[in-house]
Scaffold this motif. Structure first.
Motif, short mmCIF file in Angstrom:
data_model
loop_
_atom_site.label_atom_id
_atom_site.label_comp_id
_atom_site.label_asym_id
_atom_site.label_seq_id
_atom_site.Cartn_x
_atom_site.Cartn_y
_atom_site.Cartn_z
N VAL B 54 0.43 -5.78 24.84
CA VAL B 54 -0.31 -7.03 24.79
C VAL B 54 -1.78 -6.73 24.51
CG1 VAL B 54 -0.96 -9.08 26.09
CG2 VAL B 54 1.29 -8.07 26.39
N ARG B 55 -2.34 -7.55 23.68
CA ARG B 55 -3.75 -7.38 23.32
C ARG B 55 -4.61 -7.78 24.52
NH1 ARG B 55 -5.90 -9.66 18.02
NH2 ARG B 55 -8.06 -9.09 18.15
N THR B 56 -5.57 -6.93 24.87
CA THR B 56 -6.48 -7.29 25.96
C THR B 56 -7.60 -8.14 25.38
OG1 THR B 56 -7.69 -5.24 25.68
CG2 THR B 56 -5.97 -5.24 27.34
N ALA B 57 -8.01 -9.14 26.18
CA ALA B 57 -8.90 -10.18 25.65
C ALA B 57 -10.21 -9.65 25.10
CB ALA B 57 -9.16 -11.22 26.74
N ALA B 82 -8.03 -0.25 20.17
CA ALA B 82 -7.92 -1.24 19.09
C ALA B 82 -7.79 -0.59 17.72
CB ALA B 82 -9.16 -2.14 19.10
N GLY B 83 -6.86 -1.07 16.94
CA GLY B 83 -6.73 -0.62 15.55
C GLY B 83 -6.11 0.75 15.38
N PHE B 89 -1.88 -1.34 13.84
CA PHE B 89 -1.77 -1.88 12.48
C PHE B 89 -0.94 -3.16 12.48
CE2 PHE B 89 -0.02 -2.56 8.35
CZ PHE B 89 -1.14 -2.41 7.55
N VAL B 90 0.17 -3.16 13.22
CA VAL B 90 1.03 -4.35 13.26
C VAL B 90 0.28 -5.52 13.87
CG1 VAL B 90 3.13 -5.30 14.29
CG2 VAL B 90 3.17 -3.03 13.25
N LEU B 91 -0.53 -5.24 14.90
CA LEU B 91 -1.31 -6.29 15.54
C LEU B 91 -2.28 -6.91 14.53
CD1 LEU B 91 -2.03 -7.51 18.45
CD2 LEU B 91 -4.06 -6.11 18.25
N LEU B 122 12.11 7.19 15.68
CA LEU B 122 12.32 5.95 14.91
C LEU B 122 11.56 4.84 15.63
CD1 LEU B 122 16.22 6.09 14.67
CD2 LEU B 122 14.63 6.85 12.91
N LEU B 123 10.94 3.99 14.84
CA LEU B 123 10.17 2.90 15.45
C LEU B 123 10.33 1.63 14.64
CD1 LEU B 123 7.92 2.13 17.59
CD2 LEU B 123 6.27 2.70 15.82
N LEU B 124 10.59 0.54 15.36
CA LEU B 124 10.60 -0.79 14.74
C LEU B 124 9.56 -1.61 15.49
CD1 LEU B 124 11.65 -3.39 13.34
CD2 LEU B 124 13.62 -3.33 14.81
N ALA B 125 8.53 -2.06 14.80
CA ALA B 125 7.44 -2.80 15.46
C ALA B 125 7.28 -4.16 14.82
CB ALA B 125 6.14 -2.01 15.35
N VAL B 126 7.26 -5.19 15.66
CA VAL B 126 7.14 -6.58 15.18
C VAL B 126 5.97 -7.26 15.90
CG1 VAL B 126 8.58 -8.57 14.59
CG2 VAL B 126 9.64 -6.56 15.56
N PRO B 127 5.17 -8.04 15.17
CA PRO B 127 4.06 -8.73 15.85
C PRO B 127 4.57 -9.83 16.78
CG PRO B 127 4.22 -9.45 13.56
CD PRO B 127 5.20 -8.33 13.72
N LEU B 128 3.86 -10.04 17.88
CA LEU B 128 4.17 -11.15 18.78
C LEU B 128 3.18 -12.26 18.46
CD1 LEU B 128 4.58 -9.34 22.21
CD2 LEU B 128 6.38 -10.37 20.82
N ARG B 129 3.72 -13.36 17.95
CA ARG B 129 2.83 -14.45 17.56
C ARG B 129 2.97 -15.60 18.51
NH1 ARG B 129 3.32 -14.75 11.18
NH2 ARG B 129 2.57 -12.67 10.77
N PHE B 130 1.83 -16.12 18.93
CA PHE B 130 1.87 -17.34 19.72
C PHE B 130 0.88 -18.30 19.09
CE2 PHE B 130 1.21 -20.19 23.27
CZ PHE B 130 2.53 -20.45 23.60
N ARG B 131 1.37 -19.49 18.76
CA ARG B 131 0.58 -20.46 17.97
C ARG B 131 0.03 -19.75 16.75
NH1 ARG B 131 -0.84 -22.94 23.35
NH2 ARG B 131 0.96 -24.31 23.58
N ASP B 132 -1.29 -19.70 16.58
CA ASP B 132 -1.81 -19.13 15.33
C ASP B 132 -2.31 -17.71 15.51
OD1 ASP B 132 -1.38 -21.51 13.92
OD2 ASP B 132 -3.20 -22.34 14.80
N ASP B 133 -1.99 -17.11 16.62
CA ASP B 133 -2.58 -15.81 16.91
C ASP B 133 -1.52 -14.73 17.11
OD1 ASP B 133 -4.84 -14.38 17.12
OD2 ASP B 133 -5.53 -15.29 18.99
N VAL B 134 -1.89 -13.49 16.79
CA VAL B 134 -1.01 -12.38 17.13
C VAL B 134 -1.49 -11.86 18.49
CG1 VAL B 134 -0.10 -10.14 16.42
CG2 VAL B 134 -0.75 -11.82 14.69
N ILE B 135 -0.64 -11.97 19.52
CA ILE B 135 -1.09 -11.65 20.88
C ILE B 135 -0.59 -10.29 21.35
CG2 ILE B 135 -1.40 -14.05 21.59
CD1 ILE B 135 1.34 -13.85 23.03
N GLY B 136 0.27 -9.67 20.56
CA GLY B 136 0.77 -8.36 20.98
C GLY B 136 1.79 -7.83 19.99
#
Lengths: 262, 255
Positions: B54-57, B82-83, B89-91, B122-136
């Motif tokens: 999860v992205r920290t604020a 960050a980054g 990168f996915v974030l 092996l890694l599968l990474a997907v963004p977590l989107r809530f409303r218009d933001d990527v939160i994790g």
């Protein structure tokens, strides 16, 4: 009823096909801007291929770009640069790093990176990034229009998640690409009836990775640089190619690929 | 006068938080739900482990919120700047990615692998989107059964994206629960430190989203004290409003 652009109908698209000379081009004299996570310029596959390496810095509310020497922060940029140079072995890559400058305002940094590439008048700009934030819709749209008018050909990775992402859904000012399982980069296809226009290899693509090794990657991010690499060849043969002509040529090639293979 | 009301409000809320363990009541169940969903989805995707970052604020760093698999305990709370890395990168890109590596190379998730003793192949990474933001970021790592070196497929990426929608909604609920826990902690730590709590309340009020939510909650709470008929009327009104808003794409324009 036949749709006017139904790829199965007989139309004049084959007449738009560019001179096949581009197939043997290598991207000599062409520099491609890549807005990404940076690049590992010491990787054997990329050595001598990197024209410029800049990274974003945040000064107050302004984002500026200056030379960076610490390579690739995520591995992604190195992979994309590797795909571009595999297809256009004499093209150069200008790495514009927009990752790692700040945690907040990421989309702002990304926008500034694109603006930097347009200001530098890079003919081809590879964008494997996007944003879903609606407040960036208008500024990005405006910037992409300016890029188009300046003659910059922008190629963006599509987002195949349920939510639209900008700028890949802008259909007029750029070329958007989605991944396919087809392994041959020359056999890219036209994506009929969708906002996303082209499909290119993006499944289990072997690419260079930070530190000198290789990885196998899957994602739309890796389909995009395939089209970018081929465009570098086209631009070598036709340095004055406009975004409109680039789209027409890609469409004609993709269409003839689709017809050839059923 | 206003000050007295605030004092009274504080006393009441302190009393409430002393008896209720906010963490157990609010945050833990949500985290358990996330972990359950991770475990179920990891089975479906034939992954050895799954985790949620999860992205920290403030900084934009990524922090592990929940994980399954044998290193789940060691991974909790670990941070990625960050980054940095695939997750960073996915974030930022909002793009799902699959990365796999040849067997002869060491794990590419070096910093996290070093801490946990895990080897990411092996890694599968997907963004977590809530409303218009990527939160994790939601991640699946390695295969749980043979063939162990089979990369995650495009179909599995699509399946993961569907799970990501549910996980993102839960992560958002956890962020809300965390806010309440923080309030509770501050109040319980030392009830004489009222200035601390007041400062926190003020910062909440200054955030317009929170302020509106708190205002609404206060109104509903006041109404509910009036009687059953009022509660029923309030519920009917709110439900119709939500129903109306969901059925139209735009928002109500009452200006």
């Amino acid at each position: 009823m036949t749709h006017p652009i139904d790829p199965t109908s007989q139309d004049a698209a084959s007449n738009f096909l560019p001179d096949p000379e581009w197939l043997s081009a290598t991207g000599r004299g062409v520099t491609v801007a890549m807005i990404d996570s940076g690049v590992d310029a010491t990787h054997p596959d990329l050595s001598g291929r990197i024209a410029e390496e800049v990274g974003a810095r945040i000064e107050g509310k302004k984002v500026t770009f200056s030379p960076v020497y610490d390579g690739d922060l995520a591995g992604h940029g190195t992979a994309c640069a590797g795909i571009i140079t595999q297809l256009a072995p004499e093209a150069k890559v200008a790495s514009i790093r927009v990752l790692g400058a700040s945690g907040s305002g990421d989309a702002q940094v990304f926008l500034a990176g694109l603006e930097y590439a347009v200001k530098q008048r890079y003919k081809i700009i590879n964008l494997s990034l996007g944003t879903t934030k609606p407040q960036f819709f208008a500024p990005l749209h405006d910037l992409l229009d300016r890029a188009y008018q300046a003659g910059c050909i922008v190629i963006a990775a599509a987002n195949n998640l349920p939510q639209p992402s900008f700028p890949s859904i802008f259909s007029s000012s750029l070329i958007s690409v989605v991944k396919s399982e087809e392994p041959d980069p020359l056999k890219f296809r036209f994506h009929y009836g969708e906002v996303i226009e082209l499909t290119a290899p993006g499944v289990s693509v072997r690419t260079p990775w930070v530190g000198g090794g290789y990885r196998t990657l899957t994602g739309n991010s890796f389909a995009c640089p395939h089209i970018t690499g081929l465009l570098a060849r086209l631009v070598e043969r036709h340095p004055e190619l406009t975004p409109f002509q680039a789209k027409s040529a890609l469409y004609a090639i993709a269409r003839s690929n689709s017809t050839e293979n059923g | 006068m206003a000050e007295n009301r605030t004092d009274e409000f504080l006393e009441r809320i302190q009393g409430l938080f002393r008896v209720a363990d906010a963490e157990k009541l609010l945050a833990d169940p949500v985290k358990e739900a996330i972990t359950e969903l991770l475990a179920a989805s990891a089975v479906r995707l034939r992954a050895e482990a799954a985790s949620v970052l999860v992205r920290t604020a403030d900084s934009g760093d990524l922090k592990f919120l929940a994980a399954t698999g044998e290193v789940a305990d060691r991974i909790g709370g670990l941070e990625i700047p960050a980054g940095k890395g695939i997750a960073g990168f996915v974030l930022m890109s909002g793009q799902p990615l699959v990365v796999s590596e040849p067997d002869d190379e060491s794990g590419f998730y070096a910093e996290v692998d070093k801490t946990t003793g895990f080897s990411t192949k092996l890694l599968l990474a997907v963004p977590l989107r809530f409303r218009d933001d990527v939160i994790g970021v939601l991640e699946y790592v390695n295969r749980s059964s043979e063939p162990l070196s089979e990369p995650f497929t495009p179909t599995e990426m699509d399946i993961a994206a569907v799970y990501a929608e549910a996980v993102a909604a839960l992560v958002n609920a956890h962020i809300g629960a965390d806010l309440m826990c923080e309030l509770s902690r501050r109040i319980i730590r030392d009830s004489s430190e009222e200035s601390d709590v007041r400062a926190w309340l003020r910062s909440m009020r200054e955030n317009s989203t929170h302020a509106r939510a708190i205002e609404l909650a206060a109104l509903v709470s006041e109404l509910s004290e009036k009687g059953d008929a009022e509660v029923e009327l309030c519920r009917t009104l709110l439900e119709s409003l939500i129903g109306y808003s969901s059925s139209t794409t735009g928002r109500l324009d009452l200006a």
